[in-house]
Design a protein around this motif. Structure first.
Motif, mmCIF file in Angstrom:
data_model
loop_
_atom_site.group_PDB
_atom_site.id
_atom_site.type_symbol
_atom_site.label_atom_id
_atom_site.label_comp_id
_atom_site.label_asym_id
_atom_site.label_seq_id
_atom_site.Cartn_x
_atom_site.Cartn_y
_atom_site.Cartn_z
ATOM 1 N N LEU A 298 0.822 -1.211 0.000
ATOM 2 C CA LEU A 298 0.000 0.000 0.000
ATOM 3 C C LEU A 298 0.856 1.260 0.000
ATOM 4 O O LEU A 298 0.548 2.240 -0.680
ATOM 5 N N LEU A 299 1.931 1.230 0.766
ATOM 6 C CA LEU A 299 2.804 2.399 0.849
ATOM 7 C C LEU A 299 3.571 2.623 -0.450
ATOM 8 O O LEU A 299 3.769 3.771 -0.875
ATOM 9 N N ILE A 300 3.979 1.542 -1.095
ATOM 10 C CA ILE A 300 4.632 1.669 -2.401
ATOM 11 C C ILE A 300 3.645 2.251 -3.410
ATOM 12 O O ILE A 300 3.992 3.124 -4.220
ATOM 13 N N ARG A 301 2.415 1.787 -3.352
ATOM 14 C CA ARG A 301 1.368 2.318 -4.236
ATOM 15 C C ARG A 301 1.137 3.802 -3.967
ATOM 16 O O ARG A 301 1.015 4.602 -4.911
ATOM 17 N N PHE A 302 1.088 4.176 -2.695
ATOM 18 C CA PHE A 302 0.882 5.579 -2.326
ATOM 19 C C PHE A 302 2.023 6.441 -2.843
ATOM 20 O O PHE A 302 1.806 7.502 -3.435
ATOM 21 N N LEU A 341 1.642 2.875 -15.613
ATOM 22 C CA LEU A 341 2.268 1.598 -15.925
ATOM 23 C C LEU A 341 1.615 0.538 -15.050
ATOM 24 O O LEU A 341 1.651 0.625 -13.821
ATOM 25 N N GLU A 342 0.991 -0.465 -15.683
ATOM 26 C CA GLU A 342 0.293 -1.511 -14.942
ATOM 27 C C GLU A 342 0.984 -2.853 -15.156
ATOM 28 O O GLU A 342 1.350 -3.206 -16.284
ATOM 29 N N ASP A 343 1.149 -3.605 -14.054
ATOM 30 C CA ASP A 343 1.791 -4.919 -14.168
ATOM 31 C C ASP A 343 0.952 -6.031 -13.533
ATOM 32 O O ASP A 343 1.448 -7.129 -13.291
ATOM 33 N N GLY A 344 -0.310 -5.746 -13.240
ATOM 34 C CA GLY A 344 -1.166 -6.732 -12.604
ATOM 35 C C GLY A 344 -1.230 -6.582 -11.107
ATOM 36 O O GLY A 344 -2.223 -6.949 -10.476
ATOM 37 N N LYS A 345 -0.169 -6.037 -10.496
ATOM 38 C CA LYS A 345 -0.132 -5.806 -9.051
ATOM 39 C C LYS A 345 -0.148 -4.324 -8.728
ATOM 40 O O LYS A 345 -0.795 -3.881 -7.790
ATOM 41 N N HIS A 346 0.594 -3.543 -9.506
ATOM 42 C CA HIS A 346 0.729 -2.113 -9.243
ATOM 43 C C HIS A 346 0.251 -1.302 -10.443
ATOM 44 O O HIS A 346 0.341 -1.755 -11.591
ATOM 45 N N LYS A 347 -0.234 -0.122 -10.153
ATOM 46 C CA LYS A 347 -0.553 0.849 -11.188
ATOM 47 C C LYS A 347 0.213 2.114 -10.839
ATOM 48 O O LYS A 347 -0.137 2.834 -9.904
ATOM 49 N N THR A 348 1.283 2.367 -11.587
ATOM 50 C CA THR A 348 2.198 3.458 -11.262
ATOM 51 C C THR A 348 2.037 4.604 -12.246
ATOM 52 O O THR A 348 2.300 4.437 -13.451
ATOM 53 N N PRO A 349 1.598 5.774 -11.812
ATOM 54 C CA PRO A 349 1.485 6.934 -12.702
ATOM 55 C C PRO A 349 2.851 7.323 -13.268
ATOM 56 O O PRO A 349 3.875 7.244 -12.579
ATOM 57 N N LEU A 350 2.855 7.710 -14.527
ATOM 58 C CA LEU A 350 4.089 8.103 -15.204
ATOM 59 C C LEU A 350 4.033 9.590 -15.523
ATOM 60 O O LEU A 350 3.194 10.035 -16.297
ATOM 61 N N PHE A 351 4.927 10.344 -14.929
ATOM 62 C CA PHE A 351 5.014 11.771 -15.163
ATOM 63 C C PHE A 351 6.468 12.171 -14.955
ATOM 64 O O PHE A 351 7.239 11.456 -14.286
ATOM 65 N N PRO A 352 6.936 13.267 -15.540
ATOM 66 C CA PRO A 352 8.335 13.654 -15.413
ATOM 67 C C PRO A 352 8.787 13.699 -13.946
ATOM 68 O O PRO A 352 8.160 14.333 -13.113
ATOM 69 N N GLY A 353 9.855 12.982 -13.664
ATOM 70 C CA GLY A 353 10.375 12.916 -12.303
ATOM 71 C C GLY A 353 9.941 11.672 -11.555
ATOM 72 O O GLY A 353 10.543 11.310 -10.530
ATOM 73 N N ALA A 354 8.889 10.982 -12.033
ATOM 74 C CA ALA A 354 8.434 9.757 -11.374
ATOM 75 C C ALA A 354 9.517 8.695 -11.467
ATOM 76 O O ALA A 354 10.206 8.582 -12.479
ATOM 77 N N LYS A 355 9.649 7.909 -10.420
ATOM 78 C CA LYS A 355 10.709 6.901 -10.364
ATOM 79 C C LYS A 355 10.120 5.495 -10.269
ATOM 80 O O LYS A 355 9.070 5.272 -9.665
ATOM 81 N N LEU A 356 10.816 4.569 -10.877
ATOM 82 C CA LEU A 356 10.511 3.149 -10.729
ATOM 83 C C LEU A 356 11.567 2.545 -9.810
ATOM 84 O O LEU A 356 12.731 2.952 -9.846
ATOM 85 N N TYR A 357 11.151 1.583 -8.999
ATOM 86 C CA TYR A 357 12.056 0.947 -8.039
ATOM 87 C C TYR A 357 12.169 -0.542 -8.339
ATOM 88 O O TYR A 357 11.357 -1.106 -9.084
ATOM 89 N N SER A 358 13.177 -1.177 -7.751
ATOM 90 C CA SER A 358 13.419 -2.601 -8.011
ATOM 91 C C SER A 358 12.171 -3.447 -7.795
ATOM 92 O O SER A 358 11.912 -4.387 -8.542
ATOM 93 N N CYS A 359 11.395 -3.114 -6.761
ATOM 94 C CA CYS A 359 10.191 -3.901 -6.463
ATOM 95 C C CYS A 359 9.155 -3.803 -7.573
ATOM 96 O O CYS A 359 8.247 -4.633 -7.650
ATOM 97 N N LEU A 360 9.265 -2.800 -8.450
ATOM 98 C CA LEU A 360 8.312 -2.614 -9.543
ATOM 99 C C LEU A 360 8.830 -3.177 -10.860
ATOM 100 O O LEU A 360 8.046 -3.398 -11.794
ATOM 101 N N THR A 361 10.144 -3.400 -10.966
ATOM 102 C CA THR A 361 10.725 -3.841 -12.245
ATOM 103 C C THR A 361 11.413 -5.198 -12.175
ATOM 104 O O THR A 361 11.827 -5.720 -13.211
ATOM 105 N N SER A 362 11.559 -5.767 -10.983
ATOM 106 C CA SER A 362 12.206 -7.077 -10.842
ATOM 107 C C SER A 362 11.283 -8.038 -10.105
ATOM 108 O O SER A 362 10.716 -7.688 -9.070
#
Length: 432
Positions: A298-302, A341-362
Motif C-alpha cells: 500500500l505504501l509503495i502504491r501511495f 504503468l500496470e503490471d497486474g499488481k501495481h498501477k504506477t502513474p508516469l510523469f516527469p520525475g516519477a521513479k521506478l524501483y526494483s520492487c516494480l521492475t524485478s
C-alpha cells in the motif's frame, strides 16, 4: 545510581567503557555517551528493579549473540558487568541527523516531502517485517523507539531490550505503553506477540500520517477524568476508531484535535481503508490486522501517486484527482492526467520525475529504495516523455511495426499508450 564523567564500566568479554556524558533518562534507566576502544557508543544502565533479572539478562545475551535482525535496529552489542546488583548494555549512538519521533508528532520538525514521509513508513514496516520473519516480536512498540531522518526518510529503532522470540513472554514483564498496546493486552487477555506488534505498528503509522492517537476523540474529551478504569475502556474494552465509518461517537473534536481533521482527507482511500480495517476489524480480531507485507504494498502504491510540480516543488497525490481531470498546483501550473504503468499488481502513474524501483521492475524483489528507472521529458519537445533505464538489466519492448527493441542502462523507452515493456521478469503495460 549515576555514573560520573570518566568512570570506567567493565563489559562482559573483557572490554571496558568510559563514561563521557549523560544523554537522557527514562523510566527504566539512564543513557550515557561512552567510548569503547576510542569509538563513541551509547550505554543504557538500568535503574529500575527488574522483576526477572536473570531471564531478562539471558535474553539480552542471546540477542547480542544472534546479532541485529536488520541494520535499522540500534541493537545491543555488549552487556556490562554488574555493579550494585544492576547492569546495562551498549548500543550504537544515534547520528545527529536523526530526530526523535516525538518531535515529529509535536510538529517540532517536519519531513522534507510527503515522499520522504512515506519512505520513512516503508522503512519502519520493512524493519518489523524482517524482525517477525526471524521469529521475534518487539513487544513494546511506541513513539520512544524511533529516530527518523526527516530529510531522506531513514529510520533507527532503539530500546530493543524487550525483543523476544514470538510467543514467549518477555522477561521484563513489559506489556507496552498506553495508547500503543493492543486491546487484548490492555484487558489482560494476552501477552505481547507478533500480532499485538501489528496493532502497535498501525498506531505508529497512523500517528506518523495524522499526528494523532487513532482512538483519542470525543469519548476521551468527554471523560472528566482519565482514570485507570476509563483508560481500560477507551483502549481495551470499548475502543472506537476516530474515523470508524459505522460509529461516529468518537470523532476528533474541532479546535482540540486539528491534526487528524486536517490530515486525514489528504490520504487516498486505499490508505484510509487500511487504517479503518486495522482499527475496526483489527481491534476485535488480531488476525484481521494488516501484516507488514500488506502495508508495504500500500505504501509503495501511495508513493507512486505523488506528483511533484517542476516549478514550485509542491506535491499532489493524483489518487485524489478523478481520472481525466487536470492536475492543478497552487502556483498555477497544470498538467493532464498522466499515463500509468500496470503490471497486474501495481498501477504506477508516469510523469516527469516519477521513479521506478526494483520492487516494480524485478520479479520477487522487495527492494523499494533502489531506483531502476525514471520518467524524463524530451528537452526539445515537452510533450514527449520516456522511461530511462537506470538499472543494470536489459529491458525490451516491441514497436508498432513488430520490431523488438532492447533498452540497456542509460537508454530510454518512449511512453505511448498500449506499449508493453518487459522488465526483469515483470511485464508492464502503459495505459492512459
Amino acid at each position: 545510581m549515576e555514573f560520573n564523567k570518566g568512570q570506567i564500566i567493565n563489559l562482559e568479554g573483557g572490554k571496558s567503557a568510559k563514561i563521557i556524558s549523560k544523554l537522557g533518562e527514562g523510566g527504566q534507566g539512564i543513557v550515557y555517551s561512552v567510548k569503547i576502544d576510542g569509538k563513541d557508543y551509547a550505554l543504557k544502565w538500568y535503574t529500575c528493579k527488574l522483576s526477572n533479572k536473570k531471564e531478562f539478562k539471558k535474553n539480552l545475551q542471546t540477542n547480542i549473540a544472534n546479532g541485529a535482525p536488520d541494520s535499522k535496529f540500534l541493537w545491543p552489542l555488549y552487556l556490562t558487568e554488574e555493579i550494585n546488583n544492576s547492569f546495562g548494555y551498549v548500543m550504537e549512538l544515534r547520528p545527529k541527523n536523526f530526530s526523535d519521533f516525538s518531535d515529529i508528532l509535536n510538529n517540532k520538525v517536519r519531513f522534507s516531502s510527503t515522499d520522504t514521509l512515506v519512505t520513512s513508513a516503508l522503512n519502519i514496516v520493512n524493519a518489523f517485517r524482517t524482525l517477525h520473519r526471524k521469529g521475534l516480536s518487539y513487544q513494546d512498540l511506541n513513539d520512544g523507539n524511533f529516530f527518523i531522518d526527516v530529510g531522506n526518510g531513514d529510520i533507527l529503532i532503539c530500546d530493543n531490550d524487550n525483543v523476544t522470540p514470538d510467543g514467549m513472554k518477555n522477561a521484563g514483564n513489559i506489556g507496552g505503553k498506553p495508547g500503543y498496546m493492543a486491546p487484548e493486552i490492555v484487558c489482560g487477555k494476552s501477552h505481547p506477540n507478533s500480532l499485538t506488534d501489528c496493532h502497535s505498528l498501525a498506531v505508529i503509522l497512523f500517528k506518523l500520517f495524522c499526528r494523532h492517537d487513532p482512538l483519542m476523540g470525543k469519548a476521551y474529551v468527554d471523560s472528566v477524568c482519565i482514570t485507570e478504569k476509563r483508560e481500560w475502556e477507551l483502549y481495551g474494552a470499548k475502543p472506537v476508531f476516530i474515523f470508524n465509518p459505522h460509529d461516529s461517537s468518537n470523532r476528533p473534536v474541532a479546535g482540540i484535535h486539528p491534526n487528524p481533521i486536517k490530515l486525514w482527507p489528504r490520504y487516498p482511500k486505499f490508505i484510509q481503508d487500511a487504517f479503518i480495517k486495522s482499527f475496526c476489524e483489527g481491534l476485535k480480531d488480531p488476525n484481521q490486522r494488516l501484516p507488514e507485507n500488506e502495508w508495504q504494498k500500500l505504501l509503495i502504491r501511495f508513493r507512486g501517486t505523488l506528483l511533484k510540480c517542476p516549478h514550485c516543488s509542491a506535491e499532489l497525490c493524483i489518487a485524489l484527482v478523478p481520472p481525466g481531470d487536470t492536475l492543478r498546483f497552487d502556483c498555477g501550473s497544470s498538467y493532464s492526467y498522466p499515463f500509468a504503468l500496470e503490471d497486474g499488481k501495481h498501477k504506477t502513474p508516469l510523469f516527469p520525475g516519477a521513479k521506478l524501483y526494483s520492487c516494480l521492475t524485478s520479479k520477487n524483489i522487495d527492494d523499494y529504495l533502489t531506483v531502476t528507472g525514471e520518467v524524463i521529458m524530451n528537452k526539445n519537445n515537452s510533450s514527449l516523455w520516456g522511461i530511462k533505464n537506470l538499472s543494470n538489466k536489459i529491458w525490451t519492448f516491441t514497436t508498432k511495426t513488430g520490431e523488438l527493441k532492447k533498452i540497456e542502462k542509460g537508454s530510454v523507452i518512449p511512453i505511448a499508450n498500449g506499449l508493453e515493456i518487459n522488465f526483469d521478469g515483470i511485464t508492464g503495460k502503459i495505459s492512459k
